[in-house]
Scaffold this motif. Structure first.
Motif, PDB file in Angstrom:
ATOM      1  N   UNK A  78      39.053-100.728  12.483  1.00 37.41           N
ATOM      2  CA  UNK A  78      38.290-100.781  13.741  1.00 37.41           C
ATOM      3  C   UNK A  78      37.230 -99.688  13.779  1.00 37.41           C
ATOM      4  N   UNK A  79      37.555 -98.512  13.245  1.00 44.88           N
ATOM      5  CA  UNK A  79      36.609 -97.385  13.227  1.00 44.88           C
ATOM      6  C   UNK A  79      35.640 -97.468  12.043  1.00 44.88           C
ATOM      7  N   UNK A  80      35.870 -98.459  11.178  1.00 45.03           N
ATOM      8  CA  UNK A  80      35.036 -98.659   9.987  1.00 45.03           C
ATOM      9  C   UNK A  80      35.050 -97.432   9.069  1.00 45.03           C
ATOM     10  N   UNK A  81      36.258 -96.902   8.874  1.00 50.12           N
ATOM     11  CA  UNK A  81      36.464 -95.775   7.974  1.00 50.12           C
ATOM     12  C   UNK A  81      37.535 -96.156   6.961  1.00 50.12           C
ATOM     13  N   UNK A  82      37.476 -95.575   5.759  1.00 50.52           N
ATOM     14  CA  UNK A  82      38.521 -95.868   4.776  1.00 50.52           C
ATOM     15  C   UNK A  82      39.879 -95.349   5.254  1.00 50.52           C
ATOM     16  N   UNK A  83      40.917 -96.047   4.847  1.00 43.46           N
ATOM     17  CA  UNK A  83      42.293 -95.635   5.129  1.00 43.46           C
ATOM     18  C   UNK A  83      42.808 -94.898   3.907  1.00 43.46           C
ATOM     19  N   UNK A  84      43.490 -93.794   4.118  1.00 45.67           N
ATOM     20  CA  UNK A  84      44.075 -93.046   3.008  1.00 45.67           C
ATOM     21  C   UNK A  84      45.542 -92.773   3.326  1.00 45.67           C
ATOM     22  N   UNK A 119      31.290 -82.294  -1.737  1.00 41.40           N
ATOM     23  CA  UNK A 119      31.886 -83.076  -0.650  1.00 41.40           C
ATOM     24  C   UNK A 119      33.319 -82.640  -0.389  1.00 41.40           C
ATOM     25  N   UNK A 120      33.707 -82.713   0.865  1.00 45.00           N
ATOM     26  CA  UNK A 120      35.116 -82.551   1.225  1.00 45.00           C
ATOM     27  C   UNK A 120      35.554 -83.818   1.950  1.00 45.00           C
ATOM     28  N   UNK A 121      36.751 -84.273   1.627  1.00 43.05           N
ATOM     29  CA  UNK A 121      37.302 -85.477   2.247  1.00 43.05           C
ATOM     30  C   UNK A 121      38.293 -85.021   3.309  1.00 43.05           C
ATOM     31  N   UNK A 122      38.032 -85.454   4.542  1.00 45.37           N
ATOM     32  CA  UNK A 122      38.845 -85.024   5.680  1.00 45.37           C
ATOM     33  C   UNK A 122      39.552 -86.227   6.300  1.00 45.37           C
ATOM     34  N   UNK A 123      40.874 -86.162   6.333  1.00 46.17           N
ATOM     35  CA  UNK A 123      41.669 -87.194   7.005  1.00 46.17           C
ATOM     36  C   UNK A 123      41.726 -86.846   8.483  1.00 46.17           C
ATOM     37  N   UNK A 124      41.483 -87.856   9.314  1.00 49.05           N
ATOM     38  CA  UNK A 124      41.498 -87.612  10.751  1.00 49.05           C
ATOM     39  C   UNK A 124      42.405 -88.617  11.449  1.00 49.05           C
ATOM     40  N   UNK A 125      42.881 -88.224  12.604  1.00 46.63           N
ATOM     41  CA  UNK A 125      43.702 -89.091  13.447  1.00 46.63           C
ATOM     42  C   UNK A 125      42.924 -89.529  14.679  1.00 46.63           C
ATOM     43  N   UNK A 126      41.774 -88.912  14.890  1.00 45.83           N
ATOM     44  CA  UNK A 126      40.897 -89.228  16.023  1.00 45.83           C
ATOM     45  C   UNK A 126      39.523 -89.591  15.462  1.00 45.83           C
ATOM     46  N   UNK A 127      39.353 -90.827  14.980  1.00 48.73           N
ATOM     47  CA  UNK A 127      38.107 -91.173  14.292  1.00 48.73           C
ATOM     48  C   UNK A 127      36.859 -91.199  15.160  1.00 48.73           C
ATOM     49  N   UNK A 128      37.011 -91.220  16.473  1.00 47.10           N
ATOM     50  CA  UNK A 128      35.838 -91.259  17.354  1.00 47.10           C
ATOM     51  C   UNK A 128      35.433 -89.875  17.836  1.00 47.10           C
TER      52      UNK A 128
END
Length: 193
Positions: A78-84, A119-128
């Protein structure tokens, strides 16, 4: 397009509405979850965690329960972000914990999961919520690539990675010849398990 407003923290009401709109949850189930006492939980609980704890049935497959992993995958799409999926054995704990302070990561419900040259890859729980990105890019002089991860995993590994990092750093400063070094290694093995 997501109905959630950019820069808005996810909340139970909005997520339930969006799950119904996307056909994953029936309106009756959403009403039941919203009306249960204790569903609003603690201020720290992520709303997806609250929803998953109620074990709602999927409107698409009534025999299936919407797990936290399934809800997280839905949110990422829904947020159009990759899932990790965070794999602690593949993460260089010292590198990712050096990117930001524990307090900054916890405040924004984020966790660095990979550090590259630029680059740094950041996992988030609040994509908005994205206002933290500029601060992090300025401090690290690296571009931020956001991904979505299970909020329970972010919380768990946030604590474990920073605790392990502090323990290893402390053991290194004390010469590493004491019981702390053995305990740190045991913690690393437990983290991997």
């Amino acid at each position: 397009m997501p109905t959630s407003v950019p820069e808005a923290t996810l909340d139970l009401t909005t997520l339930l509405r969006d799950l119904v709109a996307d056909g994953l949850l029936s309106q009756d189930s959403a009403n039941e979850i919203a009306g249960r006492p204790g569903t609003r939980g603690t201020a720290r609980a992520h709303p997806l965690t609250e929803i998953a704890a109620q074990q709602p049935k999927s409107a698409r497959a009534p025999a299936a329960v919407l797990s936290l992993d399934a809800l997280t995958a839905w949110l990422a799409a829904r947020a159009r972000l990759p899932l990790v999926h965070i794999d602690p054995l593949r993460i260089k704990v010292a590198a990712v914990t050096a990117v930001m302070s524990f307090e900054f990561a916890r405040r924004h419900s984020i966790l660095c999961v990979e550090v590259k040259a630029d680059t740094i890859v950041i996992a988030c729980a609040q994509p908005y919520v994205t206002r933290w990105i500029a601060d992090l890019e300025q401090a690290t002089r690296k571009a931020v690539r956001r991904v979505v991860a299970n909020p329970a995993d972010i919380e768990k590994y946030l604590v474990e990675f920073y605790t392990l990092s502090r323990s290893v750093f402390g053991a290194g400063r004390s010469g590493g010849n004491d019981r702390a070094a053995i305990t740190n290694f045991e913690q690393l093995l437990d983290l991997g398990a």
